[in-house]
Write a protein that holds these residues in place. Structure first.
Motif, PDB file in Angstrom:
ATOM      1  N   GLU A  45      35.122  40.332  45.343  1.00  0.00           N
ATOM      2  CA  GLU A  45      35.335  40.614  43.927  1.00  0.00           C
ATOM      3  C   GLU A  45      36.812  40.895  43.662  1.00  0.00           C
ATOM      4  O   GLU A  45      37.397  40.389  42.689  1.00  0.00           O
ATOM      5  CB  GLU A  45      34.491  41.818  43.512  1.00  0.00           C
ATOM      6  CG  GLU A  45      34.721  42.246  42.059  1.00  0.00           C
ATOM      7  CD  GLU A  45      34.358  43.712  41.819  1.00  0.00           C
ATOM      8  OE1 GLU A  45      34.023  44.038  40.675  1.00  0.00           O
ATOM      9  OE2 GLU A  45      34.435  44.520  42.760  1.00  0.00           O
ATOM     10  N   LEU A  46      37.429  41.714  44.510  1.00  0.00           N
ATOM     11  CA  LEU A  46      38.839  42.064  44.329  1.00  0.00           C
ATOM     12  C   LEU A  46      39.725  40.828  44.368  1.00  0.00           C
ATOM     13  O   LEU A  46      40.577  40.629  43.491  1.00  0.00           O
ATOM     14  CB  LEU A  46      39.264  43.053  45.423  1.00  0.00           C
ATOM     15  CG  LEU A  46      40.741  43.447  45.467  1.00  0.00           C
ATOM     16  CD1 LEU A  46      41.172  44.089  44.157  1.00  0.00           C
ATOM     17  CD2 LEU A  46      41.013  44.394  46.635  1.00  0.00           C
ATOM     18  N   ASP A  47      39.531  39.988  45.378  1.00  0.00           N
ATOM     19  CA  ASP A  47      40.367  38.794  45.505  1.00  0.00           C
ATOM     20  C   ASP A  47      40.102  37.795  44.384  1.00  0.00           C
ATOM     21  O   ASP A  47      40.990  37.025  44.011  1.00  0.00           O
ATOM     22  CB  ASP A  47      40.144  38.129  46.866  1.00  0.00           C
ATOM     23  CG  ASP A  47      40.738  38.951  48.009  1.00  0.00           C
ATOM     24  OD1 ASP A  47      41.680  39.735  47.751  1.00  0.00           O
ATOM     25  OD2 ASP A  47      40.262  38.814  49.150  1.00  0.00           O
ATOM     26  N   GLY A  48      38.881  37.818  43.844  1.00  0.00           N
ATOM     27  CA  GLY A  48      38.567  36.922  42.743  1.00  0.00           C
ATOM     28  C   GLY A  48      39.136  37.386  41.413  1.00  0.00           C
ATOM     29  O   GLY A  48      39.607  36.581  40.606  1.00  0.00           O
ATOM     30  N   LEU A  49      39.120  38.700  41.193  1.00  0.00           N
ATOM     31  CA  LEU A  49      39.572  39.241  39.908  1.00  0.00           C
ATOM     32  C   LEU A  49      41.050  39.618  39.898  1.00  0.00           C
ATOM     33  O   LEU A  49      41.730  39.450  38.886  1.00  0.00           O
ATOM     34  CB  LEU A  49      38.747  40.485  39.547  1.00  0.00           C
ATOM     35  CG  LEU A  49      37.314  40.246  39.099  1.00  0.00           C
ATOM     36  CD1 LEU A  49      36.590  41.583  38.931  1.00  0.00           C
ATOM     37  CD2 LEU A  49      37.288  39.481  37.783  1.00  0.00           C
TER      38      LEU A  49
END
Length: 214
Positions: free
Chosen positions: A75-79
């Motif tokens: 999620e972090l790397d995507g957002l």
């Protein structure tokens, strides 16, 4: 420690098997909840014996924590991808615009539910507690880095990127706290709250963190 494919037994490496187990645990955590991350449930999903899961994860709580970490890191790397200088020097601004656009949609409801789930269970599960704290701080550091990059690029004004990041994420998390219950009644009024706070924290004009039309 084998899998049957096209009538042949294929032995997987320890690293491959470990990744497979964690990946299955992450899927189950996201769609069913961390309480469902059990050896039997994962064994059923992978069509293997529960003893194989025990071999790689003698302490099931470590698998629960890894499942949570796997989901939140994705999620972090995507957002909020790590900041990188861009030719026009506006990379941080674009990253935050994209973040607020994506995070306000229903696409990330499952991960919001997982955060709520993990924070609740962390009260009783020390291994998970440590992982939740680790991921919370990772998120704060990443956002602070992006804010710092925006200050260097001249788009943001902020004396304390860390404090600003903590406050912004606290509001994002607070808005997500209703995802299991009254989201349909509260989503619209809360939609721009975190974005508005971020614009104030970074001394930006209202609407600066919206994705431009066209």
């Amino acid at each position: 420690m084998t899998s049957r494919v096209s009538g042949k037994q294929v032995r997987k490496s320890a690293a491959e098997r470990h990744r497979e187990i964690v990946s299955a645990a992450t899927r189950i955590a996201l769609h069913e909840g961390l309480e469902c991350v059990t050896r039997q449930r994962i064994a059923d999903d992978l069509q293997v014996q529960p003893g194989l899961i025990h071999h790689y994860f003698p302490v099931v709580e470590e698998l629960v924590a890894e499942a949570f970490a796997g989901a939140t890191l994705a999620e972090l790397d995507g957002l909020l991808p790590e900041p990188a200088p861009e030719p026009d020097g506006a990379g941080a601004l674009r990253t935050l615009r994209r973040f607020f656009t994506l995070s306000s949609g229903a696409e990330f409801d499952d991960i919001s539910k997982l955060w709520l789930n993990a924070r609740h269970l962390a009260r009783y599960r020390p291994v998970l507690h440590d992982q939740v704290v680790r991921q919370e701080l990772r998120w704060c550091h990443r956002l602070a880095e992006i804010i710092g990059e925006g200050v260097r690029e001249g788009d943001f004004t902020c004396d304390d990127p860390w404090a600003a990041a903590v406050r912004i994420l606290a509001v994002v998390d607070g808005a997500g706290a209703y995802v299991n219950t009254s989201a349909n009644r509260r989503t619209a009024p809360l939609a721009d709250l975190a974005r508005t706070l971020a614009e104030a924290e970074l001394k930006l004009a209202a609407g600066s963190l919206r994705v431009p039309r066209g």
